[in-house]
Design an enzyme around this catalytic site. Structure first.
Site, PDB file in Angstrom:
ATOM      1  N   GLY A 112      11.686   9.271   4.404  1.00  0.00           N
ATOM      2  CA  GLY A 112      11.073  10.420   5.043  1.00  0.00           C
ATOM      3  C   GLY A 112       9.742  10.058   5.654  1.00  0.00           C
ATOM      4  O   GLY A 112       9.227   8.956   5.457  1.00  0.00           O
TER       5      GLY A 112
ATOM      6  N   CYS B  43      -6.859  13.093  -6.177  1.00  0.00           N
ATOM      7  CA  CYS B  43      -6.047  14.168  -5.594  1.00  0.00           C
ATOM      8  C   CYS B  43      -4.574  14.019  -5.956  1.00  0.00           C
ATOM      9  O   CYS B  43      -3.853  15.010  -6.078  1.00  0.00           O
ATOM     10  CB  CYS B  43      -6.215  14.194  -4.075  1.00  0.00           C
ATOM     11  SG  CYS B  43      -7.893  14.634  -3.550  1.00  0.00           S
TER      12      CYS B  43
ATOM     13  N   TYR C 129       6.120  13.204   2.703  1.00  0.00           N
ATOM     14  CA  TYR C 129       5.067  12.499   1.969  1.00  0.00           C
ATOM     15  C   TYR C 129       3.707  12.717   2.612  1.00  0.00           C
ATOM     16  O   TYR C 129       3.607  12.964   3.818  1.00  0.00           O
ATOM     17  CB  TYR C 129       5.342  10.986   1.948  1.00  0.00           C
ATOM     18  CG  TYR C 129       6.599  10.574   1.248  1.00  0.00           C
ATOM     19  CD1 TYR C 129       6.623  10.379  -0.137  1.00  0.00           C
ATOM     20  CD2 TYR C 129       7.779  10.363   1.966  1.00  0.00           C
ATOM     21  CE1 TYR C 129       7.784   9.978  -0.772  1.00  0.00           C
ATOM     22  CE2 TYR C 129       8.945   9.969   1.321  1.00  0.00           C
ATOM     23  CZ  TYR C 129       8.943   9.779  -0.042  1.00  0.00           C
ATOM     24  OH  TYR C 129      10.093   9.394  -0.667  1.00  0.00           O
TER      25      TYR C 129
ATOM     26  N   GLY D  61       0.838  -1.194   0.000  1.00  0.00           N
ATOM     27  CA  GLY D  61       0.000   0.000   0.000  1.00  0.00           C
ATOM     28  C   GLY D  61       0.870   1.239   0.000  1.00  0.00           C
ATOM     29  O   GLY D  61       2.088   1.166  -0.204  1.00  0.00           O
TER      30      GLY D  61
ATOM     31  N   GLU E 130       9.767  -3.075   4.600  1.00  0.00           N
ATOM     32  CA  GLU E 130      10.296  -2.138   3.598  1.00  0.00           C
ATOM     33  C   GLU E 130      10.952  -2.890   2.440  1.00  0.00           C
ATOM     34  O   GLU E 130      12.049  -2.563   1.986  1.00  0.00           O
ATOM     35  CB  GLU E 130      11.290  -1.170   4.240  1.00  0.00           C
ATOM     36  CG  GLU E 130      10.725  -0.347   5.380  1.00  0.00           C
ATOM     37  CD  GLU E 130       9.641   0.656   4.944  1.00  0.00           C
ATOM     38  OE1 GLU E 130       9.408   0.799   3.720  1.00  0.00           O
ATOM     39  OE2 GLU E 130       9.034   1.301   5.826  1.00  0.00           O
TER      40      GLU E 130
ATOM     41  N   GLN F 114      10.500  -2.887  -0.616  1.00  0.00           N
ATOM     42  CA  GLN F 114      10.758  -2.163  -1.862  1.00  0.00           C
ATOM     43  C   GLN F 114      12.197  -1.680  -1.965  1.00  0.00           C
ATOM     44  O   GLN F 114      12.697  -1.394  -3.050  1.00  0.00           O
ATOM     45  CB  GLN F 114       9.794  -0.976  -2.004  1.00  0.00           C
ATOM     46  CG  GLN F 114      10.080   0.221  -1.116  1.00  0.00           C
ATOM     47  CD  GLN F 114       9.532   0.062   0.283  1.00  0.00           C
ATOM     48  OE1 GLN F 114       8.866  -0.918   0.583  1.00  0.00           O
ATOM     49  NE2 GLN F 114       9.796   1.037   1.143  1.00  0.00           N
TER      50      GLN F 114
ATOM     51  N   CYS G 223      -5.586   9.933  -2.619  1.00  0.00           N
ATOM     52  CA  CYS G 223      -6.374   9.081  -3.497  1.00  0.00           C
ATOM     53  C   CYS G 223      -5.964   9.362  -4.944  1.00  0.00           C
ATOM     54  O   CYS G 223      -5.183  10.285  -5.213  1.00  0.00           O
ATOM     55  CB  CYS G 223      -7.865   9.358  -3.304  1.00  0.00           C
ATOM     56  SG  CYS G 223      -8.373  11.012  -3.844  1.00  0.00           S
TER      57      CYS G 223
ATOM     58  N   CYS H  84      -6.692   9.803   2.397  1.00  0.00           N
ATOM     59  CA  CYS H  84      -6.225  10.929   1.596  1.00  0.00           C
ATOM     60  C   CYS H  84      -6.223  12.199   2.435  1.00  0.00           C
ATOM     61  O   CYS H  84      -7.248  12.571   3.033  1.00  0.00           O
ATOM     62  CB  CYS H  84      -7.111  11.107   0.363  1.00  0.00           C
ATOM     63  SG  CYS H  84      -6.637  12.514  -0.677  1.00  0.00           S
TER      64      CYS H  84
ATOM     65  N   MET I 264       2.307   5.054   1.689  1.00  0.00           N
ATOM     66  CA  MET I 264       2.816   5.508   2.976  1.00  0.00           C
ATOM     67  C   MET I 264       1.630   5.705   3.930  1.00  0.00           C
ATOM     68  O   MET I 264       0.534   6.094   3.504  1.00  0.00           O
ATOM     69  CB  MET I 264       3.553   6.838   2.812  1.00  0.00           C
ATOM     70  CG  MET I 264       4.825   6.771   1.990  1.00  0.00           C
ATOM     71  SD  MET I 264       6.224   6.127   2.914  1.00  0.00           S
ATOM     72  CE  MET I 264       6.569   7.482   4.044  1.00  0.00           C
TER      73      MET I 264
END
Length: 201
Positions: A175, A187, A180, A23, A96, A98, A184, A152, A25
């Site tokens: 960060g 936005c 960040y 998902g 983490e 990624q 959605c 959001c 942050m």
């Protein structure tokens, strides 16, 4: 097909699997990872937890959620180190994900094939809205994928994008709320940093 007694004896005592929690942050990925790992510990399973050594935001060794829940982990420089440190383990947790190299997918497949339950948490998209690191390929080979959502910060809808608030263009930028905010789709793509519609400017 009928299984003979001989066939049954060839089946492994443990069945491995891969679970991916992904998902944006602030969506609760690490919180869910910690919850599953602590349940495994309560069941007295042998659990090993890993995080990328580059991630030192909260603690060098602890995996820490945004809600300040934590669990001890081993920082590693690359995915191959996970294989070396996972002997006699029943459950492996990876946070983490990624930030790891692309070899992480092969590592997780090997662990699962050896009978280990592998639970992975990570961002599925970078700040540009592009697939991030090994997460997409991990999702493809996983038995279970859980996509969690944040809220959001512009409109309150479910958010699955990580909008970068700074002008830094490097893909990996560690960060928190200063860098960040979750957004959605509407936005993320149509508002600038001040919340004004890009289509009206």
């Amino acid at each position: 097909m009928l299984f003979s007694e001989h066939n049954l004896t060839l089946r492994p005592a443990r069945y491995g699997s891969i679970e991916v929690i992904c998902g944006s942050m602030f969506s609760g990925k690490t919180e869910e990872l910690i919850r599953r790992l602590k349940r495994a510990q309560y069941a007295r399973l042998n659990v090993e937890i890993f995080k990328p050594a580059v991630d030192k935001r909260y603690d060098e060794k602890l995996v820490v959620s945004h809600d300040s829940n934590s669990i001890p982990s081993t920082p590693v420089e690359n995915s191959s180190a996970i294989l070396l440190l996972s002997s006699a383990t029943q459950v492996v947790g990876i946070d983490e994900a990624q930030f790891f190299d692309d070899g992480l997918t092969e590592v997780c497949v090997k662990l699962a094939n050896s009978g280990i339950r592998v639970i992975i948490a990570g961002l599925d998209m970078d700040y540009k809205g592009q697939p991030f690191g090994p997460i997409p390929s991990l999702m493809a080979v996983a038995e279970h994928v859980t996509k969690v959502h944040a809220v959001c910060m512009q409109c309150g809808a479910p958010a699955n994008y990580s909008y970068r608030l700074t002008d830094d263009t490097q893909t990996v930028l560690l960060g928190e709320k200063e860098a960040y905010e979750p957004r959605c789709r509407q936005c993320y793509y149509h508002l600038d940093q001040q919340g004004h519609s890009r289509n009206q400017r």
